[in-house]
Write a protein that holds these residues in place. Sequence first.
Motif, PDB file in Angstrom:
ATOM      1  N   GLU A  98       0.820  -1.205   0.000  1.00 15.60           N
ATOM      2  CA  GLU A  98       0.000   0.000   0.000  1.00 15.60           C
ATOM      3  C   GLU A  98       0.859   1.263   0.000  1.00 15.60           C
ATOM      4  O   GLU A  98       0.536   2.252  -0.674  1.00 15.60           O
ATOM      5  CB  GLU A  98      -0.928  -0.011   1.217  1.00 15.60           C
ATOM      6  N   LYS A  99       1.977   1.235   0.734  1.00 18.19           N
ATOM      7  CA  LYS A  99       2.872   2.398   0.749  1.00 18.19           C
ATOM      8  C   LYS A  99       3.494   2.639  -0.615  1.00 18.19           C
ATOM      9  O   LYS A  99       3.657   3.793  -1.049  1.00 18.19           O
ATOM     10  CB  LYS A  99       3.956   2.204   1.810  1.00 18.19           C
ATOM     11  N   VAL A 100       3.870   1.563  -1.309  1.00 19.36           N
ATOM     12  CA  VAL A 100       4.401   1.705  -2.667  1.00 19.36           C
ATOM     13  C   VAL A 100       3.336   2.302  -3.581  1.00 19.36           C
ATOM     14  O   VAL A 100       3.618   3.190  -4.395  1.00 19.36           O
ATOM     15  CB  VAL A 100       4.879   0.346  -3.215  1.00 19.36           C
ATOM     16  N   LYS A 101       2.104   1.820  -3.445  1.00 18.85           N
ATOM     17  CA  LYS A 101       1.004   2.349  -4.246  1.00 18.85           C
ATOM     18  C   LYS A 101       0.885   3.868  -4.071  1.00 18.85           C
ATOM     19  O   LYS A 101       0.770   4.622  -5.051  1.00 18.85           O
ATOM     20  CB  LYS A 101      -0.291   1.656  -3.844  1.00 18.85           C
ATOM     21  N   GLN A 102       0.940   4.326  -2.843  1.00 19.19           N
ATOM     22  CA  GLN A 102       0.833   5.758  -2.585  1.00 19.19           C
ATOM     23  C   GLN A 102       2.069   6.509  -3.072  1.00 19.19           C
ATOM     24  O   GLN A 102       1.965   7.619  -3.604  1.00 19.19           O
ATOM     25  CB  GLN A 102       0.609   5.988  -1.096  1.00 19.19           C
ATOM     26  N   PHE A 103       3.236   5.907  -2.914  1.00 20.05           N
ATOM     27  CA  PHE A 103       4.502   6.528  -3.316  1.00 20.05           C
ATOM     28  C   PHE A 103       4.524   6.791  -4.816  1.00 20.05           C
ATOM     29  O   PHE A 103       5.021   7.825  -5.270  1.00 20.05           O
ATOM     30  CB  PHE A 103       5.652   5.609  -2.909  1.00 20.05           C
ATOM     31  N   LEU A 104       3.977   5.861  -5.596  1.00 19.69           N
ATOM     32  CA  LEU A 104       3.945   6.008  -7.052  1.00 19.69           C
ATOM     33  C   LEU A 104       2.664   6.679  -7.546  1.00 19.69           C
ATOM     34  O   LEU A 104       2.529   6.933  -8.740  1.00 19.69           O
ATOM     35  CB  LEU A 104       4.066   4.636  -7.721  1.00 19.69           C
ATOM     36  N   ASN A 105       1.743   6.945  -6.640  1.00 24.48           N
ATOM     37  CA  ASN A 105       0.414   7.450  -6.980  1.00 24.48           C
ATOM     38  C   ASN A 105      -0.299   6.515  -7.951  1.00 24.48           C
ATOM     39  O   ASN A 105      -0.948   6.941  -8.908  1.00 24.48           O
ATOM     40  CB  ASN A 105       0.457   8.865  -7.556  1.00 24.48           C
TER      41      ASN A 105
END
Length: 523
Positions: free
Chosen positions: A187-194
């Motif tokens: 989920e953090k990667v998802k947010q990091f890459l938008n």
Amino acid sequence: MTTSDPFSSDPNDWNFRNAGVDIPIDPNLIAALAKEFLGSYDRSAGTEELVLSNAPSFPEGLSPEDPNRFVKSGPSFSFLEETRAFVNPSSAIQITDPFSFHPSLVPSVELSSGNFDLSYVRNDFPILQEKVNGRNLVWLDNAATTHKPQSVIDRLSYFYKHENSNIHRGAHTLAARATDAYESAREKVKQFLNSSSSEEIVLVRGATEAINLVAQTWGKKNIGKDDEILISWLEHHANIVPWQILCAEKGAKLKVIPVDETGQIILSEYQRLLTPRTKLVAFTQVSNALGTVTPVEAMTNQAHSIGAKVLVDGAQAVSHMRVDVQAIDCDFYVFSGHKVFAPTGIGVLYGKKEVLDTMPPWQGGGNMIQDVTFEKTVYQAAPFRFEAGTGNIADAVGLGAAIDYLNRIGMDRVAEYEHSLLEYGTTQLLRIPGLKLIGTAKDKAGVLSFVLDGFKTEDVGRYLAQEGIAVRSGHHCAQPILRRFGLESTVRPSLAIYNTCEDIDALINALFDLIGGRTSGPL
């Protein structure tokens, strides 16, 4: 008194260990902070324990009993669902070291918008305290790998102390904790890459594996005889070799987009190379050998205009700038964790969900299946169908911690600071007689490749190493672009957020020493 536990037995002696310096801390302030962030702090009966009555029970901010901790559209991990019934939500957890229990609570500097405390950032990276040949380590090899902040190191330690388990189907509490930590990292990667969904994030070993995954799944399904794949002269070998293998197998053609004398892609030539037979354009966002930043949005738009898919290699971009895959509109985006202050052996493939859903699995085994009989196998939906076997669970969690660390600083601030450092380094290197910079595009990230008249690149690298300065000397796994400039190797200092002007000064002075011209212009 120095202690790794800020809550010593004597409140009057409480200290916080920060980069080896004892800093006295007001015990009343610590107690107040502990109560606010962790719950109630109780020193009664001679104990030194925190009762976490208000806090999450482990660092990811989720608890094993939280019914919403999984991606709602993900697979059902039925054994784990049964485990929830055995968890008592009202039970308090007692620990003796709150900072090791919850690494995100290690005190960190508040970075206001106008005041970047770089000295504190350097203190976050313990390896920068190393001595090499009696000198302070100057790490200018960040394009090869970045170092890890203490918060990432602590997070890995915490995982192995409190959460270590295989994930998704274990019928016990540690499996729930490990699964939560792993899926939280996604989920953090998802947010990091938008990205628009965590279902678009596949956790792999690194950018190389991610590119090979696309080549062996989407590529094998969609590339046919006489189809065309476009790459650029700037590419790392990892974004050349998989496509060569695929083209050889399928009878397709690999075409190369040229670059100009500065190292920037020639967009008019790129436009000319795009044809109705172009099925994929795969190119880097930042060149690892030159530092060139490519016009990713314009190139993606042009590729889509003729119906081609786009893969962007972001291995050298994610640590230097904000990345927005929705704004780029690429179909695939890849990066490696170790280039962005995370552990080695973990990386990411982003793929648009509608594209991932059409791709067959690459590897077979556990975790990527819904059902197996001797007659057939039913696969999980993306991203799980691409994550066969036991993943690199701990290092995925470490990647999440690295993203947390960068988010605290802010990627816009990182980009601004590194740009100023790049400009300073460029100006200073050009003072060295006989030094030629390789890659002078107007838009660059923190790479300063050069050659020095009269010196082999390996000799320059060896001399700098004796001075405690780490750079990369060689072809940087990007031989074609160096040969474009008539070279087989360069010396490559490369920058990260913990570097300083003093690091660059050390490099410049060492180069003046090497050429025997220190008196003509030392810093």
